[in-house]
Design a protein around this motif. Sequence first.
Motif, mmCIF file in Angstrom:
data_model
loop_
_atom_site.group_PDB
_atom_site.id
_atom_site.type_symbol
_atom_site.label_atom_id
_atom_site.label_comp_id
_atom_site.label_asym_id
_atom_site.label_seq_id
_atom_site.Cartn_x
_atom_site.Cartn_y
_atom_site.Cartn_z
ATOM 1 N N ARG A 259 10.802 9.250 -11.917
ATOM 2 C CA ARG A 259 9.756 8.201 -12.367
ATOM 3 C C ARG A 259 9.110 7.569 -11.199
ATOM 4 O O ARG A 259 8.254 7.253 -11.463
ATOM 5 N N ARG A 260 10.267 7.704 -10.101
ATOM 6 C CA ARG A 260 9.890 7.293 -8.966
ATOM 7 C C ARG A 260 8.423 7.625 -7.973
ATOM 8 O O ARG A 260 7.420 7.087 -8.224
ATOM 9 N N LEU A 261 8.533 8.951 -7.849
ATOM 10 C CA LEU A 261 7.466 9.569 -6.765
ATOM 11 C C LEU A 261 6.399 9.586 -8.591
ATOM 12 O O LEU A 261 5.350 9.693 -7.752
ATOM 13 N N THR A 262 6.264 9.900 -9.725
ATOM 14 C CA THR A 262 5.486 9.821 -10.791
ATOM 15 C C THR A 262 4.649 7.996 -10.383
ATOM 16 O O THR A 262 3.007 8.590 -9.628
ATOM 17 N N GLY A 263 5.110 7.454 -10.426
ATOM 18 C CA GLY A 263 4.826 6.467 -10.194
ATOM 19 C C GLY A 263 3.822 5.775 -8.621
ATOM 20 O O GLY A 263 3.225 5.308 -8.343
ATOM 21 N N LEU A 264 4.793 6.552 -7.350
ATOM 22 C CA LEU A 264 3.978 6.390 -6.366
ATOM 23 C C LEU A 264 2.697 7.011 -6.576
ATOM 24 O O LEU A 264 2.042 6.787 -5.831
ATOM 25 N N LEU A 265 2.425 8.181 -7.172
ATOM 26 C CA LEU A 265 1.358 8.728 -7.061
ATOM 27 C C LEU A 265 0.520 8.522 -8.018
ATOM 28 O O LEU A 265 -0.555 8.259 -6.414
ATOM 29 N N ARG A 266 0.427 7.480 -8.704
ATOM 30 C CA ARG A 266 -0.262 6.462 -9.632
ATOM 31 C C ARG A 266 -0.720 5.891 -8.058
ATOM 32 O O ARG A 266 -2.135 5.372 -8.286
ATOM 33 N N GLU A 267 -0.088 4.891 -7.659
ATOM 34 C CA GLU A 267 -0.311 4.057 -6.896
ATOM 35 C C GLU A 267 -1.514 4.203 -5.636
ATOM 36 O O GLU A 267 -2.035 4.341 -4.259
ATOM 37 N N ILE A 268 -0.902 6.054 -4.576
ATOM 38 C CA ILE A 268 -1.589 6.564 -3.921
ATOM 39 C C ILE A 268 -2.944 6.867 -4.393
ATOM 40 O O ILE A 268 -3.479 7.231 -3.406
ATOM 41 N N ALA A 269 -2.898 7.473 -5.367
ATOM 42 C CA ALA A 269 -4.317 7.197 -5.799
ATOM 43 C C ALA A 269 -5.171 6.922 -6.040
ATOM 44 O O ALA A 269 -5.905 6.303 -5.727
ATOM 45 N N GLY A 270 -4.491 5.400 -5.669
ATOM 46 C CA GLY A 270 -5.633 4.436 -5.596
ATOM 47 C C GLY A 270 -5.583 3.506 -4.272
ATOM 48 O O GLY A 270 -6.295 2.716 -3.831
ATOM 49 N N GLY A 271 -4.946 4.573 -3.906
ATOM 50 C CA GLY A 271 -5.299 4.268 -1.954
ATOM 51 C C GLY A 271 -4.501 3.621 -0.915
ATOM 52 O O GLY A 271 -3.988 2.747 0.048
ATOM 53 N N ASP A 272 -3.075 2.931 -2.386
ATOM 54 C CA ASP A 272 -1.850 2.694 -1.232
ATOM 55 C C ASP A 272 -1.355 3.271 -0.493
ATOM 56 O O ASP A 272 -0.676 3.835 -0.927
ATOM 57 N N ARG A 273 -0.899 2.634 0.897
ATOM 58 C CA ARG A 273 -0.668 3.703 1.802
ATOM 59 C C ARG A 273 0.890 3.368 2.505
ATOM 60 O O ARG A 273 1.306 4.203 2.543
ATOM 61 N N THR A 274 1.010 1.753 0.785
ATOM 62 C CA THR A 274 3.043 1.788 1.401
ATOM 63 C C THR A 274 2.739 2.914 0.592
ATOM 64 O O THR A 274 4.424 3.330 0.739
ATOM 65 N N ALA A 275 2.631 3.455 -0.161
ATOM 66 C CA ALA A 275 3.114 4.282 -1.653
ATOM 67 C C ALA A 275 3.609 5.667 -0.853
ATOM 68 O O ALA A 275 4.490 6.421 -0.843
ATOM 69 N N PHE A 276 2.601 6.266 0.254
ATOM 70 C CA PHE A 276 2.433 7.003 0.243
ATOM 71 C C PHE A 276 3.942 7.332 1.368
ATOM 72 O O PHE A 276 4.032 8.806 1.611
ATOM 73 N N THR A 277 3.961 6.142 2.685
ATOM 74 C CA THR A 277 4.480 6.519 3.105
ATOM 75 C C THR A 277 6.311 6.420 2.094
ATOM 76 O O THR A 277 7.046 7.523 2.766
ATOM 77 N N GLU A 278 6.532 5.686 1.103
ATOM 78 C CA GLU A 278 7.283 5.762 0.279
ATOM 79 C C GLU A 278 7.814 7.142 0.035
ATOM 80 O O GLU A 278 8.878 7.513 0.087
ATOM 81 N N PHE A 279 6.338 7.886 -0.494
ATOM 82 C CA PHE A 279 6.598 9.188 -0.803
ATOM 83 C C PHE A 279 6.596 10.567 0.263
ATOM 84 O O PHE A 279 7.546 11.215 -0.101
#
Length: 218
Positions: free
Chosen positions: A36-56
């Motif tokens: 669930r957490r990684l799925t949410g991070l991927l959605r955020e990464i798709a929107g250009g969220d670099r913080t989410a990318f770092t966490e992923f």
Amino acid sequence: MADPRRFVSVNAGRANETGAEACANHRAGPDPELTRRLTGLLREIAGGDRTAFTEFYHSTHDRVFGLCLRILRRPAAAEEVTQEIYLYLWNSASQYDARLASPIGWLMMLTHRRAVDRVRVETASRTRDLAYGQRHLGRDHDIVAEAVGQRSEEQAVIDCLSTLTGTQRETVALAYYGGRTYAEVADHLGIPLNTVKTRIRDGLKRLQNCLTGSLSDA
């Protein structure tokens, strides 16, 4: 966060420290909470969220590097492919479809595909070098090189190389065209030294027989 390309380049090498643990983790079943957490991070990464990318990245890079290392068996190459995977993910996170695979499953599929492609490219390169080198090296396989030089037919070399087993081609390429000693080849492949010597001897015998028109089952 800094540019993801810079981030991955700086951090890829650190995965080497936990590669063995990653292999064990990869065998474990999917964790619902992690999914669930990684799925949410991927959605955020798709929107250009670099913080989410770092966490992923920090949550998954050990597994990616571990799988790369299992396939490529060389830390430097595994680090390069790991970097390629995360750069691809940064640009293609929007392609992830949760209906088809978990985030880890998707990531491992991408990793396996990219690592295998790397192996195929390197194998093709070694085979080309082997074909060229048969006419130019002056070691204990001179009789093979001489036969090739007399016939002057590159296609014949390529055809004869195909008579070797995959393990014979790889071992001969590493020993004669990768600049490795027999002991280094044994260490690289994780096999006994005597096995390396046998593969090379049998491989050169096959080449000689093929190039002189007397191919056998040796």
